[in-house]
Design a protein around this motif. Structure first.
Motif, PDB file in Angstrom:
ATOM      1  N   ARG A 177       0.836  -1.207   0.000  1.00  0.00           N
ATOM      2  CA  ARG A 177       0.000   0.000   0.000  1.00  0.00           C
ATOM      3  C   ARG A 177       0.870   1.257   0.000  1.00  0.00           C
ATOM      4  O   ARG A 177       0.468   2.280  -0.536  1.00  0.00           O
ATOM      5  N   ASP A 211       2.522   6.879  -1.210  1.00  0.00           N
ATOM      6  CA  ASP A 211       1.380   6.074  -1.621  1.00  0.00           C
ATOM      7  C   ASP A 211       1.783   5.248  -2.845  1.00  0.00           C
ATOM      8  O   ASP A 211       2.259   5.795  -3.845  1.00  0.00           O
ATOM      9  N   GLU A 221       0.089   3.687  -4.999  1.00  0.00           N
ATOM     10  CA  GLU A 221      -0.756   3.826  -6.184  1.00  0.00           C
ATOM     11  C   GLU A 221      -0.470   5.115  -6.933  1.00  0.00           C
ATOM     12  O   GLU A 221      -0.334   5.134  -8.160  1.00  0.00           O
ATOM     13  N   SER A 222      -0.346   6.236  -6.187  1.00  0.00           N
ATOM     14  CA  SER A 222      -0.224   7.548  -6.826  1.00  0.00           C
ATOM     15  C   SER A 222       1.172   8.149  -6.734  1.00  0.00           C
ATOM     16  O   SER A 222       1.504   9.066  -7.489  1.00  0.00           O
ATOM     17  N   GLY A 223       1.967   7.669  -5.797  1.00  0.00           N
ATOM     18  CA  GLY A 223       3.278   8.266  -5.582  1.00  0.00           C
ATOM     19  C   GLY A 223       3.245   9.475  -4.685  1.00  0.00           C
ATOM     20  O   GLY A 223       4.289  10.090  -4.420  1.00  0.00           O
ATOM     21  N   ALA A 224       2.074   9.843  -4.195  1.00  0.00           N
ATOM     22  CA  ALA A 224       1.957  11.007  -3.316  1.00  0.00           C
ATOM     23  C   ALA A 224       2.643  10.735  -1.986  1.00  0.00           C
ATOM     24  O   ALA A 224       2.700   9.600  -1.510  1.00  0.00           O
ATOM     25  N   THR A 225       3.167  11.802  -1.376  1.00  0.00           N
ATOM     26  CA  THR A 225       3.837  11.673  -0.085  1.00  0.00           C
ATOM     27  C   THR A 225       2.797  11.654   1.030  1.00  0.00           C
ATOM     28  O   THR A 225       2.092  12.645   1.247  1.00  0.00           O
ATOM     29  N   ASN A 226       2.701  10.544   1.714  1.00  0.00           N
ATOM     30  CA  ASN A 226       1.776  10.434   2.843  1.00  0.00           C
ATOM     31  C   ASN A 226       2.366  10.998   4.125  1.00  0.00           C
ATOM     32  O   ASN A 226       1.648  11.521   4.978  1.00  0.00           O
TER      33      ASN A 226
END
Length: 675
Positions: free
Chosen positions: A495, A509, A511-516
């Motif tokens: 995940r 993330d 899926e999106s590569g966004a920084t969580n």
């Protein structure tokens, strides 16, 4: 015992094998006499040393280290300790302790330490270096000459090792039957003053030996690959000659929980080794041999033991898939050629499966075996108490069992021939002495314990609170799998992913590569270990934001530069909150051998931490508490997968000696337990 295990033990003890080149016989004789004189002058000795071994196996660099210690007082007191064994003699009694079995055995010593080299303790002293054996022997020179008969020696120029003057030799074993790449050369430094070995260093294989090694197949190919990269050393770390010793040095104290056995059989080695190279005592010694009828290969008739009364019968249990068995066949053939016309009858009992009958035929033709051979479809081996092969059982002319020989050693066939000749002459050999009631009791208890351990090894029994088996299947006589580098894996897309800089960890993330999240790394997660490796990072999701998990292995470092060696010490697993604070630390000792740490998703928003060692699977919660600790057979592999119809949506498979499918069942309120 596998070929690899046998080789590992043999390499640590290989210094027992040495002899001279003809041109150097006089020089070697002088060296032996001088060394024996020095050793005989030792009244007390205190030594510690370290064996180190490193090699590549299937792409992994392996490093092991074993410490050994010797304390000696002439003529009756001794302390020997290694990782696998302890021998203590207080002057009146000798004790042998097997730490891994938690057992020890005691025997009275009447005359002196030389009794240990000839009596029931002989099996446990096979791995002693020749200088230590000479120290215990009545005749040090004779002991050294005996240890100098199966290799080639080259005497080199003297060298200085630290502040000690040393004689230096190279030697290479030359045992018949061993492949060239098994005969590794060693360089040995002998202290001029004491005669004791100060250092041993293995020498690389020659190009010709490497070429021979690369021709091997099967398990031998794995061992040959290891031998190409093998480097091992022995080095003294302490040596005090004729210094003070105390009664406390020779005091034997069992460890808590140790069990005293009445005979050496109870230790789990005596039944197989029996204290000698010839035929040894076992459950059937001195008893009538069990009658059997064996259908012979490609013949109409059967071999019957009773039909051969009046002859000495040698029963050879073997198989084509057993490397030592195949090596032994030419030696068994020699016994048939030597004694077949003098009253010895040999019968081969193949333990191969029926579908491998053609392999047996091909092997017999290749080895030009003329004595009768049949396939053991009636499990004759069980009646003869066979638990390991090769195994030879000797029966006299009256049908009485004279002993057995387990395993293969080309040098040991001289002792077998001596025993066979004695039985042909109508004599009774030591292997025919029946076991006492105490020995039988100890042997039975050890057999039960061994089968229990084998059952535990052979079946990964899943915790029913967390795992529900869907189906399982065992295959009889399945070949063991090669050891997996990571025995447990999560085959579920992650995940989140974790990347790092020197001071921060980025949780992305998947899926999106966004920084969580961006998590500051605490000092513990920024420091490299002794091999300049930084902690591996993973992330488990929790309702309160998650935990960064850092796993780092630590090593003990010995030596410098090219002689530097690394030995696993411990593994630390740390839980770090999103603020960058270490909130828990779990430490696993070197025996745990942690293989992997990763997140296992148990819901859409939450993970648990999956920790696998060489023989255990653990699930930890976000606070580092153990939810389940599951024993595993180290030969099995366990894979987690998504399984929509499982209560948790997760399941998986076991592959190894048993195949099974399972669902992961998470208790409604999982409670932490003791690790």
């Amino acid at each position: 015992m596998t070929t690899l295990q046998r080789l590992s033990i043999a390499l640590f003890a290989s210094c027992l094998l040495a002899t001279s080149l003809p041109a150097e016989e006089d020089a070697l004789s002088g060296l032996i006499e001088e060394t024996a004189k020095s050793i005989s002058s030792i009244q007390t000795l205190r030594e510690t040393g370290v064996w180190k071994m490193e090699f590549d196996m299937e792409g992994m660099k392996q490093k092991t280290e074993m410490e050994v210690a010797v304390i000696f007082e002439r003529p009756r007191r001794l302390y020997l300790k290694s990782q696998h064994m302890m021998v203590v003699c207080d002057g009146s009694n000798a004790f042998v302790r097997m730490p891994m079995a938690g057992k020890y055995y005691q025997v009275a010593v009447k005359e002196g330490l030389s009794e240990l080299l000839e009596g029931s303790f002989k099996s446990y002293l096979l791995g002693m270096l020749p200088d230590t054996k000479a120290l215990l022997a009545k005749d040090a020179a004779a002991a050294l000459r005996d240890a100098a008969k199966d290799a080639q020696i080259e005497i080199l120029d003297d060298e200085q090792l630290g502040d000690r003057d040393c004689r230096v030799i190279n030697f290479r074993t030359k045992k018949e039957g061993d492949a060239p790449w098994m005969k590794q050369a060693l360089k040995v430094w002998l202290d001029k003053e004491s005669g004791m070995i100060r250092r041993i260093e293995s020498l690389p294989l020659s190009p010709e030996e490497i070429a021979e090694a690369e021709k091997e197949d099967g398990e031998n190919a794995r061992v040959a690959q290891m031998m190409k990269s093998l480097r091992y050393t022995f080095e003294l770390t302490e040596s005090v000659v004729n210094g003070p010793v105390t009664d406390e040095d020779f005091k034997f104290t069992p460890a808590p929980g140790d069990k005293k056995v009445e005979t050496e059989m109870g230790l789990g080695m005596g039944g197989a080794l029996g204290g000698g190279e010839g035929f040894t005592r076992f459950e059937l010694s001195g008893k009538p041999a069990p009658e059997f009828s064996l259908k012979l290969l490609d013949k109409e008739e059967s071999f019957s033991l009773s039909a051969n009364t009046g002859s000495v019968v040698l029963i050879d249990f073997w198989a084509t898939w057993c490397g030592p068995c195949v090596k032994a066949l030419p030696e068994v053939k020699k016994l048939h050629d030597l004694y077949g016309t003098n009253g010895l009858v040999i019968v081969g009992v193949s333990r191969d499966r029926e579908r491998d009958t053609e392999k047996v035929r091909e092997m017999l033709a290749k080895q030009e075996i003329a004595y009768p051979v049949g396939m053991d479809f009636k499990n004759i081996a069980s009646d003869y108490k066979v638990e390991g092969i090769p195994c030879m059982v000797l029966v006299d002319r009256n049908g009485v069992v004279q002993g057995r020989k387990v395993g293969f050693s080309s040098s040991g066939f001289a002792s077998l021939k001596k025993d066979i000749e004695a039985v042909l002459e109508g004599k009774t050999i030591p292997g025919a002495e029946p076991l006492t009631e105490a020995e039988l009791k100890d042997l039975q208890e050890e057999s039960v314990a061994r089968k229990s351990r084998a059952t535990m090894r052979g079946n990964t029994q899943l915790n029913t609170n967390w795992f529900r088996v869907r189906w399982e299947r065992s295959v009889d006589d399945v070949r063991e799998r090669a050891t997996e580098r990571v025995p447990v894996s999560v085959r579920i897309p992650p995940r989140v992913l974790v990347s790092r800089t020197e001071s921060e960890a980025f949780v992305l993330d998947a899926e999106s590569g966004a920084t969580n999240a961006v998590i500051p790394l605490p000092p513990e997660a920024r420091v490299a270990n002794e091999m300049e490796q930084y902690p591996s990072l993973s992330f488990i999701r929790t309702p309160d934001g998650g935990r960064l998990v850092a796993m780092q292995m630590f090593y003990k470092v010995t030596g410098e530069d090219s002689r530097r060696s690394y030995t696993g010490d411990r593994t630390e697993v740390r839980g770090i909150n999103v603020a960058g604070n270490v909130i828990w630390t779990n430490t696993f000792d070197k025996d745990a051998h942690v293989r992997s740490v990763e997140a296992l998703p148990v819901s859409e928003e939450e993970d648990v931490l999956l920790v696998s060692t060489w023989n255990r699977l653990m699930l930890l919660n976000a606070d580092g508490k153990t939810l389940v600790s599951q024993q595993m057979d180290h030969r099995d592999r366990l894979d987690f997968h998504r399984r929509p119809d499982s209560p948790s949506g997760l399941g998986g498979f076991i592959q190894g000696r048993r195949s099974a499918a399972f669902d992961l069942v998470i208790p409604a309120e999982p409670q932490p337990q003791n690790p």
